[in-house]
Design an enzyme around this catalytic site. Sequence first.
Site, PDB file in Angstrom:
ATOM      1  N   ASP A 244       0.832  -1.204   0.000  1.00  0.00           N
ATOM      2  CA  ASP A 244       0.000   0.000   0.000  1.00  0.00           C
ATOM      3  C   ASP A 244       0.870   1.258   0.000  1.00  0.00           C
ATOM      4  O   ASP A 244       1.606   1.511   0.949  1.00  0.00           O
ATOM      5  CB  ASP A 244      -0.902  -0.057   1.256  1.00  0.00           C
ATOM      6  CG  ASP A 244      -1.996   0.975   1.241  1.00  0.00           C
ATOM      7  OD1 ASP A 244      -1.993   1.845   0.347  1.00  0.00           O
ATOM      8  OD2 ASP A 244      -2.857   0.919   2.132  1.00  0.00           O
ATOM      9  N   GLY A 286      -5.009   3.643  -8.122  1.00  0.00           N
ATOM     10  CA  GLY A 286      -5.183   3.931  -9.548  1.00  0.00           C
ATOM     11  C   GLY A 286      -4.241   4.984 -10.108  1.00  0.00           C
ATOM     12  O   GLY A 286      -4.358   5.355 -11.278  1.00  0.00           O
ATOM     13  N   ASP A 307     -10.506   4.206  -1.599  1.00  0.00           N
ATOM     14  CA  ASP A 307     -11.205   3.232  -0.763  1.00  0.00           C
ATOM     15  C   ASP A 307     -12.722   3.304  -0.986  1.00  0.00           C
ATOM     16  O   ASP A 307     -13.333   4.332  -0.724  1.00  0.00           O
ATOM     17  CB  ASP A 307     -10.908   3.494   0.713  1.00  0.00           C
ATOM     18  CG  ASP A 307      -9.475   3.170   1.059  1.00  0.00           C
ATOM     19  OD1 ASP A 307      -8.666   2.974   0.127  1.00  0.00           O
ATOM     20  OD2 ASP A 307      -9.161   3.107   2.257  1.00  0.00           O
TER      21      ASP A 307
HETATM   22  C1  GAL Z   1      -5.588   2.381   2.581  1.00  0.00           C
HETATM   23  C2  GAL Z   1      -6.010   1.218   1.718  1.00  0.00           C
HETATM   24  C3  GAL Z   1      -7.035   0.408   2.469  1.00  0.00           C
HETATM   25  C4  GAL Z   1      -6.438  -0.061   3.781  1.00  0.00           C
HETATM   26  C5  GAL Z   1      -5.894   1.130   4.569  1.00  0.00           C
HETATM   27  C6  GAL Z   1      -5.139   0.683   5.803  1.00  0.00           C
HETATM   28  O1  GAL Z   1      -4.636   3.136   1.906  1.00  0.00           O
HETATM   29  O2  GAL Z   1      -6.520   1.679   0.494  1.00  0.00           O
HETATM   30  O3  GAL Z   1      -7.454  -0.682   1.695  1.00  0.00           O
HETATM   31  O4  GAL Z   1      -5.434  -0.980   3.519  1.00  0.00           O
HETATM   32  O5  GAL Z   1      -5.018   1.912   3.789  1.00  0.00           O
HETATM   33  O6  GAL Z   1      -4.596   1.724   6.518  1.00  0.00           O
END
Ligand code: GAL
Length: 501
Positions: A244, A286, A307
């Site tokens: 991430d 994306g 998200d």
């Molecule tokens: C976001 C991600 C989520 C989740 C979250 C955790 O950036 O898109 O799916 O993993 O971080 O902090």
Amino acid sequence: MVLFVVLLVFCSCNQSKTILTPKPGPGPRINGARIFGVRPGSPFLFRIPATGERPLIYRVTGLPEGLVCDSLTGQISGVIRNPGKYTTIFEVSNRLGIAEKPFKIVCGDTLALTPHMGWNSWYVWESHITDSIMRASAEAMVRTELIDHGYMYINIDDCWAVKADSKDPMLLGEPYDTDGYMNSNRYFPDMHALTSYIHSLGLKAGIYTSPGPLTCAGYTGAWKHEETTAARFADWGFDFLKYDWCSYDQVAADTSLSELQKPYILMSNILKRQDRDMVLNLCQYGMGDVWKWGKSAGGNSWRTAGDLGGSFEKIGTALFRDGFDVYTGNELYKYGGPGGWNDPDYLLIGLLSNWKGATVPTPLTPDEQYTQVSLWSLQAAPLILSGDITRLDEFTLGLLTNDEIIEVDQDPLGKPGRRVAMENGLEVWKRELGDGSIAVGLFNRENYRARISALWNELGISGQQRVRDLWRQKELGHFSGKFSSTVNAHGVVMLRFWPAN
Ligand code: GAL
């Protein structure tokens, strides 16, 4: 032109939760994917998903050298040394009969030959995740029989590592050990034992980190520790990594495409050197049209937008925006395929966190929930539940266990579907499937019930077609020229067409 006749029956917000999926019958049935990829020399772990009255006896003919199948659990394990395509036949029997299904094992460089299926902790547990919740979730995947429909990954999201500035002493500690290997926090006392437990149930285990110094929730990331982090994940026994972006923009040199790609290329190359297979999910929302390069950067899937559940109240809006508009606007059907899939985020059904300290039912209406699962299957998207798997009601279970819908998602051709017609919020989608049939979705994004017609010329088919309703698993008859159905507000009718002759 699609013919649309609008019925002026308005959406009722108190829709009943009609369970459309029939219960599996007592006879044996083999479900899930028809193809599976593994690298030479990696541990092989695949449990044959099958429903039917227990006890079931499992047998596989044509297994490549190095693999064995446990006849009582359906667990196939071992190691294949020689690359190649192996055509096997799965056989599952009980006192009522025997089911057979051809299954291809492809031993080579490519993992994730079909979209991932499983569960992720984020949208229900967010920062409250622990080892015991992960174990209970794995047990629930077996108890609810989701495992028998092809679900296999149990994935920890953010918040398992050390959080240096936390007020919770359980999260404090050294971020890395003296050799530079990332540590887990005290809610995860023994990661190796955790993955062993998950594997012992016939499931696979996933983990999460960021290429930046910190994850999105402020826990330790892999920045400057990429080699040791991947080695540790492999040693712990993980099979899946969600990587991430999060704080990486603090360390990226600029916003160029090569900087966007860099951390993912680095990590995928390191993963290739590990002695076990780890599927790599790129999570960077994306940026830089990731769908155009996610696969060449080594990703097995890539998030296509932000998200979906970022704001609990707006999940419905996000579903239509990211699920329909991001996908069609960027022609994402061109990019997904075996080895690398578009990932529009998790299935937001069942009980979710409302980000205010409570677990509450999804704000999606029952029809919107059918829409999400249908759309994801037509798009060949990963089917990852992120609601509470330990407390699934019959309705949610029905959404997740329709084998004819799952078969569309897991189709071995791996060709994502696309919208072929639209008038206002009424859309017709089509996905070509490996057996020459097509899956068709009639989607109604309007707030009223409406009649939607799928026209043969828009679907690119001709002649008589045998039409089946996939959610109800019912034959609807033979049709020529067009097929029409009334579709609930924000709902869907999912169909499969075979040439009648
Ligand atoms: C976001 C991600 C989520 C989740 C979250 C955790 O950036 O898109 O799916 O993993 O971080 O902090």
